[in-house]
Design an enzyme around this catalytic site. Structure first.
Site, short mmCIF file in Angstrom:
data_model
loop_
_atom_site.label_atom_id
_atom_site.label_comp_id
_atom_site.label_asym_id
_atom_site.label_seq_id
_atom_site.Cartn_x
_atom_site.Cartn_y
_atom_site.Cartn_z
N LEU A 96 -18.46 -28.68 46.68
CA LEU A 96 -18.84 -27.46 45.96
C LEU A 96 -18.14 -27.50 44.61
O LEU A 96 -16.98 -27.92 44.53
CB LEU A 96 -18.42 -26.21 46.74
N ASP A 97 -18.82 -27.05 43.57
CA ASP A 97 -18.22 -27.03 42.23
C ASP A 97 -16.97 -26.13 42.22
O ASP A 97 -16.86 -25.22 43.04
CB ASP A 97 -19.17 -26.40 41.20
N LEU A 98 -16.16 -26.36 41.21
CA LEU A 98 -14.96 -25.53 41.02
C LEU A 98 -15.29 -24.04 41.07
O LEU A 98 -14.61 -23.25 41.71
CB LEU A 98 -14.37 -25.89 39.64
N THR A 100 -17.94 -22.57 42.40
CA THR A 100 -18.75 -22.14 43.54
C THR A 100 -17.81 -21.79 44.68
O THR A 100 -16.82 -22.49 44.92
CB THR A 100 -19.70 -23.28 43.99
N ARG A 184 -27.30 -24.80 40.01
CA ARG A 184 -27.05 -24.45 38.60
C ARG A 184 -28.09 -25.10 37.69
O ARG A 184 -28.63 -24.47 36.78
CB ARG A 184 -25.64 -24.90 38.17
#
Ligand code: URA
Length: 230
Positions: A96-98, A100, A184
């Protein structure tokens, strides 16, 4: 299975096998894909028995601001900071992105992790999204039917408008693929931007009952179902 025993990484295991140091039931094996039944076969490295490490499956509610990596060169907090109490080394199933938050699975079962992240595996991932604009039905339909990203068109997705509040649309999107920053990029492809992203489900596993920053172990039933769909 060698890497599952905690003896070394998969790369180490391949080298040891190539060097003739690994035996199954007393017979030296030369191919890394040699099939081993952990319940019955005896695996040795240099003649010493390897015990298989207990398999563990973790569901973590990742907060924003945590990096999905073991060690961050910039010193930011990582998801592993939240796993005190998990004795085995578990790898993340995707990332997961930073920015998210939401459900992140971690396990030392490499077979399941590889299957869940392979492009052929279509386990559903469900996200709650806050977009930076009010989105039209047309924009949501585009997300549904697929948009073209720089790594190719996206598969059809399930999209449900949850509410419009002021200048923002909140919606739910369910993807059966997991490309890098996919949600995104999809939202940018229809002319908006993600302000907030939370993953709430992976296959049968949901965030229900989990507090942010906390983890739980998956039930045997959840693991069985994740395996069945692979
Ligand atoms: N899609 C994204 O854009 N980011 C994530 O972290 C997960 C899915």
């Amino acid at each position: 299975m060698i890497s599952q025993s905690g003896a070394g990484s998969r790369t180490d295991a391949r080298k040891w096998i190539a060097a003739g140091r690994v035996a199954v039931n007393g017979v030296v094996v030369r191919t890394p894909d040699h099939w081993v039944d952990p319940a019955r076969d005896r695996l040795t490295l240099d003649g010493r028995a390897l015990e298989q490490e207990e398999r563990v499956y973790v569901a973590l509610y990742k907060p924003r601001g945590y990096v999905t990596t073991y060690k961050d060169p910039d010193g930011r907090p990582t998801v592993y900071d939240l796993l005190s109490g998990v004795r085995q080394f578990v790898g993340t199933v995707g990332r997961l992105d930073l920015d998210t938050s939401g459900l992140l699975l971690l396990t030392n079962d490499h077979g399941l992790a590889d299957r869940l992240t392979s492009p052929e595996h279509h386990v559903e991932k469900e996200y709650l999204v806050k977009a930076a604009h009010l989105l039209t039905d047309e924009q949501l339909n585009q997300l549904r039917s697929g948009v073209t990203l720089d790594d190719g068109p996206t598969r059809p997705a399930k999209v449900k408008r949850l509410r419009d509040s002021g200048k923002y649309t909140h919606f739910e999107i369910t993807l059966a693929e997991g490309r890098n920053r996919q949600v995104r990029r999809m939202v940018e492809a229809v002319g908006s931007k993600v302000l907030k992203l939370v993953r709430v489900r992976v296959g049968v596993v949901t965030l229900e009952g989990l507090e942010i920053g906390k983890y739980r172990l998956l039930s045997a039933n959840e693991v069985r179902t994740l395996n069945k769909k692979s």
